[in-house]
Design a protein around this motif. Structure first.
Motif, PDB file in Angstrom:
ATOM      1  N   VAL A  82       0.867  -1.184   0.000  1.00  0.00           N
ATOM      2  CA  VAL A  82       0.000   0.000   0.000  1.00  0.00           C
ATOM      3  C   VAL A  82       0.897   1.224   0.000  1.00  0.00           C
ATOM      4  O   VAL A  82       1.756   1.383   0.873  1.00  0.00           O
ATOM      5  CB  VAL A  82      -0.944   0.026   1.213  1.00  0.00           C
ATOM      6  CG1 VAL A  82      -1.844   1.255   1.173  1.00  0.00           C
ATOM      7  CG2 VAL A  82      -1.796  -1.250   1.257  1.00  0.00           C
ATOM      8  N   ASN A  83       0.700   2.108  -0.975  1.00  0.00           N
ATOM      9  CA  ASN A  83       1.568   3.263  -1.203  1.00  0.00           C
ATOM     10  C   ASN A  83       0.665   4.468  -1.433  1.00  0.00           C
ATOM     11  O   ASN A  83       0.156   4.670  -2.534  1.00  0.00           O
ATOM     12  CB  ASN A  83       2.451   2.980  -2.420  1.00  0.00           C
ATOM     13  CG  ASN A  83       3.513   4.027  -2.634  1.00  0.00           C
ATOM     14  OD1 ASN A  83       3.623   4.982  -1.883  1.00  0.00           O
ATOM     15  ND2 ASN A  83       4.291   3.844  -3.690  1.00  0.00           N
ATOM     16  N   CYS A  84       0.417   5.278  -0.397  1.00  0.00           N
ATOM     17  CA  CYS A  84      -0.604   6.311  -0.492  1.00  0.00           C
ATOM     18  C   CYS A  84      -0.367   7.402   0.545  1.00  0.00           C
ATOM     19  O   CYS A  84       0.490   7.259   1.428  1.00  0.00           O
ATOM     20  CB  CYS A  84      -1.989   5.697  -0.287  1.00  0.00           C
ATOM     21  SG  CYS A  84      -2.265   5.089   1.400  1.00  0.00           S
ATOM     22  N   PRO A  85      -1.126   8.501   0.493  1.00  0.00           N
ATOM     23  CA  PRO A  85      -1.054   9.488   1.563  1.00  0.00           C
ATOM     24  C   PRO A  85      -1.422   8.851   2.900  1.00  0.00           C
ATOM     25  O   PRO A  85      -2.196   7.901   2.962  1.00  0.00           O
ATOM     26  CB  PRO A  85      -2.082  10.543   1.146  1.00  0.00           C
ATOM     27  CG  PRO A  85      -2.223  10.386  -0.331  1.00  0.00           C
ATOM     28  CD  PRO A  85      -2.022   8.929  -0.596  1.00  0.00           C
ATOM     29  N   ASP A  86      -0.854   9.403   3.964  1.00  0.00           N
ATOM     30  CA  ASP A  86      -1.089   8.847   5.292  1.00  0.00           C
ATOM     31  C   ASP A  86      -2.364   9.435   5.903  1.00  0.00           C
ATOM     32  O   ASP A  86      -2.829  10.502   5.498  1.00  0.00           O
ATOM     33  CB  ASP A  86       0.106   9.143   6.200  1.00  0.00           C
ATOM     34  CG  ASP A  86       0.099   8.286   7.461  1.00  0.00           C
ATOM     35  OD1 ASP A  86      -0.664   7.298   7.501  1.00  0.00           O
ATOM     36  OD2 ASP A  86       0.839   8.616   8.395  1.00  0.00           O
ATOM     37  N   LYS A  87      -2.916   8.730   6.846  1.00  0.00           N
ATOM     38  CA  LYS A  87      -4.011   9.242   7.665  1.00  0.00           C
ATOM     39  C   LYS A  87      -3.966   8.528   9.002  1.00  0.00           C
ATOM     40  O   LYS A  87      -3.391   7.445   9.137  1.00  0.00           O
ATOM     41  CB  LYS A  87      -5.364   9.017   6.998  1.00  0.00           C
ATOM     42  CG  LYS A  87      -5.838   7.568   6.986  1.00  0.00           C
ATOM     43  CD  LYS A  87      -7.296   7.445   6.605  1.00  0.00           C
ATOM     44  CE  LYS A  87      -7.789   5.979   6.722  1.00  0.00           C
ATOM     45  NZ  LYS A  87      -9.232   5.865   6.444  1.00  0.00           N
ATOM     46  N   SER A  88      -4.574   9.106  10.000  1.00  0.00           N
ATOM     47  CA  SER A  88      -4.592   8.518  11.333  1.00  0.00           C
ATOM     48  C   SER A  88      -5.333   7.190  11.318  1.00  0.00           C
ATOM     49  O   SER A  88      -6.460   7.100  10.828  1.00  0.00           O
ATOM     50  CB  SER A  88      -5.270   9.482  12.316  1.00  0.00           C
ATOM     51  OG  SER A  88      -5.333   8.928  13.606  1.00  0.00           O
ATOM     52  N   GLY A  89      -4.694   6.143  11.839  1.00  0.00           N
ATOM     53  CA  GLY A  89      -5.354   4.847  11.942  1.00  0.00           C
ATOM     54  C   GLY A  89      -5.388   4.035  10.666  1.00  0.00           C
ATOM     55  O   GLY A  89      -6.068   3.003  10.612  1.00  0.00           O
ATOM     56  N   LEU A  90      -4.639   4.450   9.633  1.00  0.00           N
ATOM     57  CA  LEU A  90      -4.683   3.727   8.357  1.00  0.00           C
ATOM     58  C   LEU A  90      -4.210   2.287   8.510  1.00  0.00           C
ATOM     59  O   LEU A  90      -4.821   1.370   7.970  1.00  0.00           O
ATOM     60  CB  LEU A  90      -3.830   4.459   7.316  1.00  0.00           C
ATOM     61  CG  LEU A  90      -3.699   3.769   5.960  1.00  0.00           C
ATOM     62  CD1 LEU A  90      -5.058   3.610   5.295  1.00  0.00           C
ATOM     63  CD2 LEU A  90      -2.742   4.539   5.042  1.00  0.00           C
ATOM     64  N   GLY A  91      -3.113   2.077   9.239  1.00  0.00           N
ATOM     65  CA  GLY A  91      -2.606   0.717   9.416  1.00  0.00           C
ATOM     66  C   GLY A  91      -3.625  -0.190  10.063  1.00  0.00           C
ATOM     67  O   GLY A  91      -3.794  -1.344   9.655  1.00  0.00           O
ATOM     68  N   CYS A  92      -4.339   0.316  11.071  1.00  0.00           N
ATOM     69  CA  CYS A  92      -5.383  -0.474  11.731  1.00  0.00           C
ATOM     70  C   CYS A  92      -6.491  -0.825  10.757  1.00  0.00           C
ATOM     71  O   CYS A  92      -6.954  -1.971  10.718  1.00  0.00           O
ATOM     72  CB  CYS A  92      -5.925   0.308  12.925  1.00  0.00           C
ATOM     73  SG  CYS A  92      -7.350  -0.454  13.741  1.00  0.00           S
TER      74      CYS A  92
END
Length: 494
Positions: free
Chosen positions: A68-78
């Protein structure tokens, strides 16, 4: 971070400010790891096909690599790990990193042993992962609050009535799971004349546009013909395809055993089913009072399901990095472990900047996480650190609660797991419990799913009234312990 890289036109840079370390276990970790810098992002982002890449193994035993290669956001990994778990996949390794604006995540996944009978739709998995990933257009000005702010999915009520048989509830659940329907609430009742009435409150994990094509895309045209059906909404008729799966009635006449089925948009009755029927105080204390420490209660839960007691170790290092707190974690390997850890980080607003989830060695996992607070600073508050470590240990030792108790003259199985702050419960719990009961040959008289709130958590609770069988006499304490251990092993993937 790994040899597998996304086929994008983005430049990869070395992290310029990573700490030096003499620890041989960490010297390779984040230094030299490729990172995507927001300074090199193109104005229009990257092609959607490159945001999520899935590279299947050359042989059935090789892991599939999800990038996954994208802009970050809070809680994305979860959110990503939750979807991986929903599809019955187990993360064997993981590398991930972010500069706060852009993230690069690589997951090595394999299908769980008891999930390999389900057909896995890799295209659907990719679409689901894409949906929770922030859009790549104008990533530098991306507002995290906009992503995931779409309206809540519609809830539908599936009423299903048929002649009861052993394992029926799991077979219906298996079909719903394969079609990517999520069971939000449930009420199952068995009548005195041997019939079962199931009320499933379900949502569709995919987009509404895919709903119309469900029958054509999932069900064999030559499958068992549909039985008596009452559909108040014509556009929902294709959903009845879930009952065409002949595995539900193998060896039986479908018309004879399936009495009726009705599907409709859920009304106020869905909210009425949200709250769990009252739990006796003693049962609630036993189910929810296992606070994390070295208490015998937590360790006993693991001893009953494994050959020896296990421990969870969390080491905090605030000296190695000038900008990050390092968490070194060691614990027993179990299903959903990575999801549980990232769920705690998400709920506590802890950002994981760099992380490595190593392969299992003799049943144990080692994780290195460089974390920060939302203000970009390391975690120095002793109370916050203590709370973080306690929550992590609690989830690693006791992510699910399983007890068998008396409910009047009957025997009741209760399974509970914490709910995310956003309101989502743990994926596939009901599927795993019904699978374990089917393997044990135990019939279910009634079942329900509801929510229960304690001082610190909201819990999703699954209640089952069980029917006595010869192999596991439910009045026997030893038999109950064996049954609880078997259910726990299925839930934990042991």
């Amino acid at each position: 971070m790994c040899s597998h890289q996304s086929n994008t036109h983005l430049n990869l840079h070395k992290i310029p400010s990573l700490p030096e370390t003499k620890d041989q276990n960490l010297s390779h970790f984040p230094r030299g790891t490729p990172v995507i810098s927001s300074r090199s992002l193109p104005a229009m982002g990257i092609p959607a096909d490159d945001v999520v890449l899935i590279q299947q193994g050359k042989s059935p035993h090789d892991p599939t690599i999800v990038t996954v290669n994208c802009p970050d956001k809070s809680g994305l990994g979860c959110d990503l790990c939750r979807i991986i778990l929903e599809f019955g996949l187990h993360i064997t390794r993981a590398d991930f990193q972010t500069d706060g604006r852009w993230c690069y995540i690589v997951l090595w996944v394999v299908q769980l042993q008891h999930s390999n009978l389900l057909r896995l739709d890799w295209d659907s998995l990719k679409n689901r992962l894409l949906r929770v990933s922030p859009p790549c257009l104008t990533p530098l000005y991306y507002d995290q609050k906009l992503n995931g702010s779409s309206a809540a999915p519609s809830v539908y009520l599936l009423k299903f009535c048929c002649v009861d048989r052993k394992g029926l509830l799991h077979d219906v659940t298996e079909v719903l799971t394969e079609l990517e329907f999520t069971i939000q609430r449930l009420k199952v009742m068995t009548t005195p004349d041997g019939k079962v009435v199931d009320l499933f409150f379900i949502t569709d994990g995919r987009t509404g546009t895919e709903l119309v094509d469900t029958a054509e895309s999932v069900v064999d045209p030559e499958a068992v013909e549909v039985v008596v059906v009452c559909l108040p909404y014509h556009e929902l008729g294709n959903w009845i395809a879930l009952l065409r799966n002949s595995a539900l009635f193998t060896g039986f006449s479908t018309r004879e055993y399936c009495i009726g089925c009705e599907l409709q948009l859920a009304g106020p009755e869905c909210d009425n089913q949200r709250n769990l029927s009252s739990l006796p105080l003693a049962v609630a204390e036993e189910l929810f009072s296992c606070e994390l420490s070295e208490k015998e209660s937590c360790m006993q839960a693991l001893r009953t399901a494994t050959t020896s007691p296990k421990k969870a170790i969390v080491t905090v290092d605030n000296l190695l990095s000038p900008a990050h707190t390092l968490l070194q974690i060691q614990c027993v390997d179990q299903k959903g472990l990575f999801y549980d850890i990232l769920r705690i980080s998400k709920d506590l607003n802890i950002q994981v900047a760099y992380g490595r989830f190593s392969s299992s060695i003799k049943g144990y996992r080692n994780m290195d996480l460089f974390v920060q607070q939302t203000d970009g600073k390391k975690i120095l508050d002793p109370k916050l650190l203590d709370n973080l470590c306690s929550r992590l240990k609690e989830e690693m030792l006791h992510p699910l609660r399983v007890i068998i108790t008396n409910r009047g003259p009957d025997t009741e199985l209760l399974v509970a797991n914490p709910v995310e702050l956003c309101g989502k419960g743990r994926p596939r719990v009901f599927y795993d419990v019904t699978l374990a009961l089917k393997k044990l040959g135990t019939c279910i008289f009634s079942a329900e799913i509801g929510r229960h709130s304690t001082q610190d958590h909201q819990w999703e609770v699954y209640r089952f009234l069980l029917v006595e069988n010869g192999e596991f006499p439910l009045a026997s304490g030893q038999a109950r312990n064996q049954m609880a251990a078997g259910i726990r092993r299925t839930l934990m993937g042991w």
